[in-house]
Every structure is written in C-alpha cells, then in structure tokens.
Write a protein that holds these residues in place. Structure first.
Motif, PDB file in Angstrom:
ATOM      1  N   GLU A 221      -0.186   6.768  13.770  1.00 16.90           N
ATOM      2  CA  GLU A 221       0.257   7.605  14.904  1.00 16.90           C
ATOM      3  C   GLU A 221       0.378   9.057  14.492  1.00 16.90           C
ATOM      4  N   ASP A 222       0.927   9.309  13.287  1.00 13.72           N
ATOM      5  CA  ASP A 222       1.025  10.687  12.808  1.00 13.72           C
ATOM      6  C   ASP A 222      -0.354  11.292  12.648  1.00 13.72           C
ATOM      7  N   THR A 223      -1.286  10.507  12.156  1.00  8.51           N
ATOM      8  CA  THR A 223      -2.642  11.032  11.983  1.00  8.51           C
ATOM      9  C   THR A 223      -3.282  11.373  13.314  1.00  8.51           C
ATOM     10  N   SER A 224      -3.085  10.501  14.333  1.00  5.29           N
ATOM     11  CA  SER A 224      -3.659  10.784  15.666  1.00  5.29           C
ATOM     12  C   SER A 224      -3.025  12.012  16.300  1.00  5.29           C
ATOM     13  N   GLU A 225      -1.722  12.176  16.134  1.00  3.32           N
ATOM     14  CA  GLU A 225      -1.052  13.366  16.671  1.00  3.32           C
ATOM     15  C   GLU A 225      -1.568  14.629  16.002  1.00  3.32           C
ATOM     16  N   ALA A 226      -1.797  14.549  14.685  1.00  2.02           N
ATOM     17  CA  ALA A 226      -2.328  15.720  13.985  1.00  2.02           C
ATOM     18  C   ALA A 226      -3.720  16.062  14.483  1.00  2.02           C
ATOM     19  N   ASP A 227      -4.533  15.030  14.759  1.00  2.54           N
ATOM     20  CA  ASP A 227      -5.872  15.302  15.282  1.00  2.54           C
ATOM     21  C   ASP A 227      -5.819  15.919  16.674  1.00  2.54           C
ATOM     22  N   GLU A 228      -4.881  15.415  17.503  1.00  4.52           N
ATOM     23  CA  GLU A 228      -4.755  15.975  18.856  1.00  4.52           C
ATOM     24  C   GLU A 228      -4.298  17.422  18.818  1.00  4.52           C
ATOM     25  N   SER A 229      -3.370  17.740  17.915  1.00  4.78           N
ATOM     26  CA  SER A 229      -2.903  19.136  17.813  1.00  4.78           C
ATOM     27  C   SER A 229      -4.032  20.057  17.347  1.00  4.78           C
ATOM     28  N   ILE A 230      -4.852  19.566  16.414  1.00  8.10           N
ATOM     29  CA  ILE A 230      -5.975  20.386  15.950  1.00  8.10           C
ATOM     30  C   ILE A 230      -6.969  20.611  17.072  1.00  8.10           C
ATOM     31  N   ALA A 231      -7.223  19.570  17.889  1.00  8.83           N
ATOM     32  CA  ALA A 231      -8.152  19.721  19.011  1.00  8.83           C
ATOM     33  C   ALA A 231      -7.592  20.679  20.078  1.00  8.83           C
ATOM     34  N   ALA A 232      -6.289  20.597  20.306  1.00 13.69           N
ATOM     35  CA  ALA A 232      -5.680  21.498  21.296  1.00 13.69           C
ATOM     36  C   ALA A 232      -5.755  22.950  20.832  1.00 13.69           C
ATOM     37  N   ALA A 233      -5.539  23.162  19.537  1.00 17.76           N
ATOM     38  CA  ALA A 233      -5.633  24.533  19.019  1.00 17.76           C
ATOM     39  C   ALA A 233      -7.051  25.058  19.143  1.00 17.76           C
ATOM     40  N   ALA A 234      -8.069  24.184  18.910  1.00 20.76           N
ATOM     41  CA  ALA A 234      -9.458  24.622  19.059  1.00 20.76           C
ATOM     42  C   ALA A 234      -9.772  24.966  20.502  1.00 20.76           C
ATOM     43  N   ARG A 235      -9.264  24.139  21.457  1.00 16.66           N
ATOM     44  CA  ARG A 235      -9.493  24.454  22.863  1.00 16.66           C
ATOM     45  C   ARG A 235      -8.812  25.763  23.269  1.00 16.66           C
ATOM     46  N   ALA A 236      -7.626  26.006  22.723  1.00 22.60           N
ATOM     47  CA  ALA A 236      -6.925  27.261  23.052  1.00 22.60           C
ATOM     48  C   ALA A 236      -7.694  28.465  22.538  1.00 22.60           C
ATOM     49  N   ARG A 237      -8.252  28.332  21.332  1.00 20.78           N
ATOM     50  CA  ARG A 237      -9.025  29.446  20.808  1.00 20.78           C
ATOM     51  C   ARG A 237     -10.263  29.698  21.648  1.00 20.78           C
ATOM     52  N   GLN A 238     -10.951  28.617  22.081  1.00 19.13           N
ATOM     53  CA  GLN A 238     -12.114  28.806  22.947  1.00 19.13           C
ATOM     54  C   GLN A 238     -11.724  29.447  24.284  1.00 19.13           C
ATOM     55  N   GLN A 239     -10.585  29.049  24.874  1.00 18.23           N
ATOM     56  CA  GLN A 239     -10.136  29.622  26.141  1.00 18.23           C
ATOM     57  C   GLN A 239      -9.794  31.100  26.004  1.00 18.23           C
TER      58      GLN A 239
END
Length: 552
Positions: free
Chosen positions: A500-518
């Motif tokens: 679960e910690d690993t999946s949360e870390a992956d989701e946070s990394i993906a959200a940060a990438a989407r924020a940078r693209q936006q």
C-alpha cells in the motif's frame, strides 16, 4: 485543391493511451519478435548458397557420404557437369568434421578390380606393377576391417625371382596403420595383422614385416629383441608365472589368512626345438637263443683221377708218369689181419686222387636299439620363487614372528606346490616379516575432497537461487503487479502495508507529474496570449499558415 481526411485528435487519444499503458519491456519484446520474424522470412525466401564439399569421390565413398548426410539432415546436390558434391556454404566445415569422425571418405584404394580393364599388348613389367598394386589394395582393405584401424597402407617389396637358388631374395612388407583416436592395438592384434599379410604373399615370413602406426611407433617387435621371445612366448611365460604365484597364495591363505602371504615367480622357459636320434648295439645276453640273421655253407668234394690241367700243347700230350704210392707208417710185421686191412684201406684212400673243401658262415642278429626324441617346446628350465609371510597376531593381538618349525613346513609346502627340482637349478626364498601398515594422513576438513565437492554443489545452488530472486524482485514482481487485477481492497499484514505504501508513493509521483504538465500548459497559454496582445498580425499569419497546411 485536394483535401484529405484526417483522423480526429479525439480518436487518437484512446489508442495513444493504450500504447502508453503497455510496459516498455513488453514493447521491446514484441518489437524484437517482429524483427526476428521479418529476418526469418527473408532468409527462408532466400535460396541457400552451396559450396563444394568433396570432389572425385569413388562410388563406395560417395554412397557412404550420401547416407551419412541423410542421417545428419544436411541438404546436398551435385554440381552440373562434374562429380563434385555440394552442401550449404555455412555447413561445409561442420559437415567435413562430422564425416571425418566417421572415417569418411576412406580413400581411393583399389583392389583386384584394377585387373578388370587390362589392355591388350601391355608389357610384363606393367602387369607385375598392376598385380602388386591390386594385392596391396586388397590387403589394405582387409586390415581396415579391424575395428580399431581407420585406414591402412601396405607396401610390398617383391624381388624378381632368379633361377639360381643362391641368388634368390625373400620378399618383405611394411604396413602403415592410421588408428582411431583413443584406440590402440595389443600384441595379439599386431601379430594377427602380420600373419594376415604373411599368409597372402608367397615366401613372405612374419620376421620380414614391419608395422608402424600414424605416430611413427614400431608396433611389430623384431625377432630376437627383448628376451629373444615373440609375443606368444612372452604371454606364455607370464601365464606360467602367474599360475605358480596364484597356486602358492591359494595354498598359504587358509593357513595364514587372507592378505598375509605374497609370492612372486620368475620362470625360464626353453623354446628351442631339438630332435635326437640314437642307435645303440649291445651283445646278446644268451648266445643259445640268439637269432640267426644269415647262414652260408660251401662244400667242394672231388674223387677220381685229376682233371686235365696245364697249357694245351706238346708237353700236355705226354703220357703220365707211373704213380708211386707213398709209404706212411708201414705196418708191423706181426700185425693182425684187421689192422692190416684198415691200414690198407686208408692207404688206398690216400692213394686215390681227389679234392675236398668245406666253408661255413653264420651271421647272428645283434641287440640294436633306435631312439628318436623330439623335445617339447616351452618347457620350464628353471624357477625362481620368492615368498614373504606376514607376522601372525597372538592371543593378545600383538604381531609375532612364526616359529622356525612352521616356516620349514611352509617352505616344504611351497616346494611341493611348484614341483621344486634341484637338478634343474630351482631356487626358493621364504621370508617372515611384518607387513608395513598403510600410513593414514589426516587431512583438514576444509581440504577433504568430499566437503569441497559438497561446498561447490551448495554454492552453485545458492547462486542460482540468488539470481532467480533478483530476477523476480526486479523484473517479474513489478510486471505482475501492473497487470494482475482483482487485488484485495483491504490488505492486511506487513506485506500488504508495504504494498500500500508503494502504491501511494507511485500515485503521488504521478500526481506531481500531472501537476507539472498542467503548469507547463498554463505557462504556454499565457505566453501565447501575451504575444497575441503585442503583435496580433504575426499571430494571424501563423494561424493562416497552419490552416493552409491542414487544407493541403
């Protein structure tokens, strides 16, 4: 002005999303497979290039090679207008090595078929050479039938025979053997090859045959070398020595126990061939019973006047002289009538003319003995025996030497076992001594071969397990996590918490990438607005250019 239909951008987005959702590893594997299929199809459509494997093959070698190629699944073909056998270019060297391991091609040795095409009017020298070549080829083929021989060459030296016995020369031969890798010939096989060649050539003896292998080693031992014995005689001596040694050990083992007696025998055999013939004459033991071999008797008796003798002539015709009676022992005047009568008869007989002869010859058979002896070949002329006896443990387990009486009994037993003969010079030596016990060397456990092998085996398995674990945690587990669905929504346990910690870390990394693209999109949009406000004509020209490109 032509117009082309283009796929809307909205229709491409799901396809691009599906492609982006595929892992990179799967894309790489799929691309590699596609490239491999394309290359395989290209190579399959392309005809293979053939190169020459062998040329000028005989019918026998050609058939054998074609059968071997069919078993190896190697395609082949014959070149047009020639007797060259061709195979694919990438399999030429491999096929040659594989055929060489089977002894192919065997070579073009010819036999008596060379005489089938004899021409009319050839010279006697040519006929002799062809016959010798044919005989050498047939002998080479016969020798190649031996299992360990790969190929053979035979050279015969057949001198020209002379009508004079003194000038005649004996033929000789030499044989070159090419053996298979790792194969050897024993003395019996070498002797068999020598006798095979000797029996095929008239007046050729085994002593005039030399056999050599491919390494230049002389396999046939010349007569007279070593101990002056051939292979059969050497083997006979070795068998006799082993037989005597086994006989002695078998006799002493029940008395001393197994392993407490060792015997070695050296035998000298007489291989000379001798024949003796003797004729002995002895006198007859009983003369009265002697056998008469021959008897000759001659008697001659003649009475009356003598026959005419002398040389014919006038002297012979003379009348005879008046006979005169000899007076021998005249009778006494007072003798009786009987005595006078006997004396007168004797005188009358003596006075009468006559001839008397008697001869007698008797030959007796002598006691004659004729003896013809042919001595056996390979008789034992001398034996040398050495026996060593171990000490025997007593009741307490200590090794003690044998008593002198028991040693003498053992010595007598050995003499009887070998047929000891002092007349022929046999010798026997029996010694009683303690056998040396084997020295045990203590080896550290880390140098023990058993533990070393065990450590190597365990280390190999551990290395395989480590490589498998690394592949699982680095490649297999992430791929399985991305593609496996239906995972539990409420994981439990420390492993589930870690996932679960690993999946949360992956989701946070993906959200940060989407924020940078936006944010990057917002910055680009703001920059375009500022340019349109400052220079609307340039922006209009750019838009007009884009529209024209789309229409084209």
């Amino acid at each position: 002005m032509s117009t082309t239909q283009t796929m809307p951008a909205g229709a491409l987005n799901p396809l691009l999303d599906k492609i982006k959702s595929i892992p990179k590893v799967a894309l790489m594997v799929g691309g590699a497979l596609l490239v491999a299929v394309i290359i395989a199809l290209a190579l399959w459509n392309r005809a293979p290039e053939y190169k020459v494997l062998f040329t000028n093959l005989s019918e026998r070698d050609g058939g054998a090679i074609m059968g071997a190629l069919n078993q190896m699944n190697v395609p082949y073909q014959f070149a047009d207008g020639s007797a060259a056998l061709m195979v694919p270019a990438d399999k030429v060297h491999e096929t040659r090595l594989a055929l060489a391991s089977q002894g192919l091609p065997r070579g073009g040795s010819v036999g008596f078929e060379l005489l089938d095409d004899s021409k009319f009017g050839v010279s006697q020298f040519t006929e002799q050479v062809n016959f010798q070549r044919a005989l050498e080829g047939e002998l080479a083929r016969s020798i190649e039938a031996v299992q360990a021989v790969q190929s053979a060459r035979v050279h015969l030296a057949l001198p020209r025979q002379s009508v004079f016995v003194r000038n005649r020369q004996a033929p000789s031969a030499s044989v070159l053997l090419n053996l298979f890798s790792g194969r050897t010939l024993d003395e019996a096989q070498v002797a068999a090859i020598a006798h095979l060649v000797s029996s095929s050539v008239p007046d050729l003896t085994v002593a005039n045959i030399s056999i050599v292998d491919q390494y230049g080693r002389l396999l046939s031992l010349p007569q007279g070398e070593g101990r002056g014995m051939d292979a059969g005689q050497t083997r006979q001596v070795r068998d006799i020595e082993q037989s005597y040694a086994q006989r002695i050990e078998a006799l002493l083992t029940p008395l001393l126990g197994p392993g407490n007696a060792r015997a070695q025998v050296s035998a000298e055999l007489d291989f000379s061939r001798r024949e003796e013939t003797s004729e002995v004459y002895r006198p007859n033991e009983d003369p009265n019973q002697a056998a008469i071999r021959s008897r000759q008797t001659s008697e001659s008796l003649q009475r009356g006047p003598g026959v005419a003798q002398g040389v014919p002539g006038a002297l012979t015709n003379q009348p005879p002289v008046d006979p005169v009676a000899p007076v021998v022992n005249p009778p006494a005047p007072n003798a009786g009538n009987v005595q006078a009568t006997g004396q007168n008869a004797a005188e009358t007989a003596l006075a009468l003319p006559g001839n008397e002869r008697r001869d007698a010859t008797t030959n007796y058979e002598l006691d004659r003995t004729i003896t013809h002896l042919q001595h056996a070949v390979g008789t034992v002329s001398r034996l040398s025996v050495a026996v060593i006896v171990n000490h025997i443990p007593d009741a307490e387990g200590n090794l003690q030497p044998l008593p002198a009486e028991q040693l003498e009994q053992l010595r007598n037993l050995v003499r009887e076992a070998i047929g000891f003969s002092a007349e022929r010079g046999d010798s026997l030596s029996l010694m009683n001594s303690a056998f040396a016990s084997p020295v045990e060397v203590e080896v550290p456990w880390w140098q023990n071969p058993m533990y070393v092998d065990l450590a190597k085996t365990v280390g190999g398995w551990l290395l395989l397990l480590l490589v498998a674990a690394w592949l699982w945690f680095s490649v297999g587990r992430p791929l399985l996590r991305r593609h496996v669905t239906g995972e539990s929504a409420t994981p439990s346990g420390p492993a589930s918490a870690q996932e679960e910690d690993t999946s949360e870390a992956d989701e946070s990394i993906a959200a940060a990438a989407r924020a940078r693209q936006q944010s990057r999109y917002e910055e680009n949009l703001q920059t375009a607005r500022e340019l349109a406000a400052k220079d609307p004509r340039a922006v209009a020209a750019v838009l007009r250019t884009w529209i024209e490109k789309d229409e084209q």
